[in-house]
Scaffold this active site. Structure first.
Site, PDB file in Angstrom:
ATOM      1  N   ASP A 102       0.844  -1.197   0.000  1.00  0.00           N
ATOM      2  CA  ASP A 102       0.000   0.000   0.000  1.00  0.00           C
ATOM      3  C   ASP A 102       0.878   1.245   0.000  1.00  0.00           C
ATOM      4  O   ASP A 102       2.052   1.187   0.392  1.00  0.00           O
ATOM      5  CB  ASP A 102      -0.885   0.028   1.256  1.00  0.00           C
ATOM      6  CG  ASP A 102      -1.878  -1.113   1.259  1.00  0.00           C
ATOM      7  OD1 ASP A 102      -2.170  -1.646   0.183  1.00  0.00           O
ATOM      8  OD2 ASP A 102      -2.340  -1.463   2.364  1.00  0.00           O
TER       9      ASP A 102
HETATM   10  N1  URA Z   1      -1.421  -5.963   3.674  1.00  0.00           N
HETATM   11  C1  URA Z   1      -1.865  -4.684   3.661  1.00  0.00           C
HETATM   12  O1  URA Z   1      -2.912  -4.395   4.217  1.00  0.00           O
HETATM   13  N2  URA Z   1      -1.104  -3.757   3.060  1.00  0.00           N
HETATM   14  C2  URA Z   1       0.072  -4.012   2.464  1.00  0.00           C
HETATM   15  O2  URA Z   1       0.726  -3.109   1.935  1.00  0.00           O
HETATM   16  C3  URA Z   1       0.515  -5.352   2.469  1.00  0.00           C
HETATM   17  C4  URA Z   1      -0.251  -6.313   3.082  1.00  0.00           C
END
Ligand code: URA
Length: 244
Positions: A102
């Site tokens: 993310d």
């Molecule tokens: N899970 C998430 O919620 N975000 C990420 O970036 C990776 C795994």
């Protein structure tokens, strides 16, 4: 592409001629005589017919990157800076990201031009573990460990999450190991147990750790050993002979 198909694309070589050449041992892939016409040959292999080079091998590239917060896991974006923007123009050509983090998440992310390698890492069937350090808004409860291990129903994907390992490190810190990568998976799993993720940092993929000397925003080419560490499970202990 199958080897016989690759040969028939060569000027003046029909299917029957390609098969005859293979049967006669005139075809070499990376220097080794191959007679199997069904062999899948990717663009990273050198293919020779006698002394003629049928396919020039492309260089397979594997990069390790420490993603900083704020970068999008995308090749390009009209608004936000992306992980690919960390790499200058000629170097980044043909590269794609192996999975996503993310925008706010940080840590280990890999890039490559080798689609088969990235598929192996991302396919849940191959069970390549991805390890994350997580900070949460509320204390991590013991019951969450069982809930993560049992899995959650994600109605949007019409699927259960695979068993995930949750290790409580401190009151609001934990380590999570996933063998799959669903959209916002860790955030959604913590929401299910009434908690909220404050920060997320990936520290490991397969057996490859984020190197301590790779600062946020930095990347480098991987060593051949590192490439193998990602996809190859640890060798099992050699069995000791029960007899003297
Ligand atoms: N899970 C998430 O919620 N975000 C990420 O970036 C990776 C795994």
């Amino acid at each position: 592409m199958k080897l016989d198909r690759l040969l028939t694309r060569h000027r003046r070589m029909g299917r029957a001629a390609a098969r005859r050449a293979l049967a006669a041992g005139r075809v070499r892939v990376d220097g080794v005589v191959v007679r199997d016409r069904e062999l899948e040959v990717d663009r990273f292999r050198e293919v020779m017919l006698d002394q003629a080079r049928i396919q020039e091998p492309e260089r397979a590239r594997y990069l390790i990157c420490h993603k900083s917060a704020g970068l999008l896991s995308a090749t390009s974006d009209p608004v936000h800076r992306t992980v690919l923007d960390l790499i200058d123009a000629p170097e980044r050509e043909g590269l794609h990201l192996v999975g996503r983090l993310d925008r706010a998440s940080t840590g280990l992310i890999l890039l490559t031009n080798d689609g088969r390698w990235s598929k192996r890492i991302l396919s849940a069937e191959n069970k390549v573990p991805k390890v994350y350090l997580v900070e949460t808004a509320a204390p991590v409860m013991e019951e969450a460990v069982t809930a993560f291990a049992q899995g959650f129903w994600f109605p949007t994907e019409n699927a259960f999450t695979l068993p995930a390992q949750l290790e409580i490190l401190g009151e609001r810190t934990a380590r999570v190991t996933l063998e799959e990568g669903r959209h916002h998976q860790i955030k959604r799993m913590f929401r299910r147990v009434g908690n909220r993720v404050i920060s997320l940092h990936r520290v490991r993929i397969g057996r490859l750790d984020l190197p301590e000397d790779l600062q946020a925003g930095q990347w480098r080419e991987m060593t051949p050993e590192e490439v193998l560490l990602v996809t190859h499970p640890a060798p099992s202990h050699p069995r000791t002979c029960p007899f003297p």
